[in-house]
Enzyme design. Sequence first.
Site, PDB file in Angstrom:
ATOM      1  N   LEU A  63       0.857  -1.180   0.000  1.00  0.00           N
ATOM      2  CA  LEU A  63       0.000   0.000   0.000  1.00  0.00           C
ATOM      3  C   LEU A  63       0.895   1.233   0.000  1.00  0.00           C
ATOM      4  CD1 LEU A  63      -2.775  -0.760   2.682  1.00  0.00           C
ATOM      5  CD2 LEU A  63      -3.015  -0.851   0.197  1.00  0.00           C
ATOM      6  N   ASP A  64       0.500   2.263  -0.717  1.00  0.00           N
ATOM      7  CA  ASP A  64       1.233   3.518  -0.665  1.00  0.00           C
ATOM      8  C   ASP A  64       1.278   4.029   0.767  1.00  0.00           C
ATOM      9  OD1 ASP A  64       1.485   3.438  -3.404  1.00  0.00           O
ATOM     10  OD2 ASP A  64      -0.135   4.859  -3.787  1.00  0.00           O
ATOM     11  N   ARG A  65       2.292   4.800   1.051  1.00  0.00           N
ATOM     12  CA  ARG A  65       2.437   5.370   2.394  1.00  0.00           C
ATOM     13  C   ARG A  65       1.210   6.181   2.791  1.00  0.00           C
ATOM     14  NH1 ARG A  65       7.569   9.124   4.390  1.00  0.00           N
ATOM     15  NH2 ARG A  65       6.881   9.402   6.563  1.00  0.00           N
TER      16      ARG A  65
END
Length: 309
Positions: free
Chosen positions: A140-142
């Site tokens: 998942l993106d930050r």
Amino acid sequence: MNKVSSGVSLVEVTEDRAGQRLDNFLSARLKGLPRSVIYRIIRTGQVRVNGGRAKPATRLETGDIVRVPPAKIRETGRGEIPPAVVQLIDRSICYEEQGVMVLDKPAGMAVHGGSGLAWGVVDVVRKIRPDLNVDLVHRLDRATSGCLLLALNGDALRELNGQINDNQVEKRYLCLLDGKLKQDLVQVNEPIGQFERSGQKFMRVDPDGKPAHTTFHLIQNYTGYSFSEAQLHTGRTHQIRVHAAHLGLPLAADDRYSPAVRQKFWKTQGLKRMFLHAHQVNFYTADGEQQLVSAPLPVELSRLLEKLG
């Protein structure tokens, strides 16, 4: 097999690691090594698979021989994980059965350390479950919150990697599109490729890119905005963000693919993070049963919807 020559290890991929990405394989083996260093040693050819160059996303197979160069692991004690973070992640575990964990990842927390970050979510889980072999199944993106799928042993890792490769893991996200979705269901089947701008890497719809397919389901229209569910059929980097921007409906507060003037607008609305939340993941357990895990919309996003309504 695990041979060492002049500091170089030749590691045979065992059956429980089959299907794992090369970067994740190295991250598990070289615990504490920043993610940026792992990418660099792969990119420069120091890591080889069966004698040839490979990419971070290369999927390994049983019997593959991986050349692992000597790497300096950061000293113990550096980048100590704060106890409050350990407690937060421990409370964020929403499923843990049969070697599989689903975590409700907080927004703003990176999955891996590196690029100036001493630790990531995976490092925290390894601290919470020190006796288990914790590996990441997907990323998942930050800036994205929500369901993050982790394997806690080799058998679960192999099984989940197989499901990922066969497109059997269903991932659904809640997002706020900056504009009006004109239909209740919109399919975006556009390839995505990478480009650089001002020294930074971005993704975009590119006819020469990799196939990418996202379905946007309208949940509710607000005045000028569309609260929607996005279903991933492929797993490209920044896929939902890029496909939303391609529609002319970038995600609210997206700091990469949304115009600067809209980013400023959402800040005035009190939105301090991108409106993207992985609210469901559906996979098969070791018993062959389907398992659906959900994570509720974070309070700050729910409050924004109430304000818009």
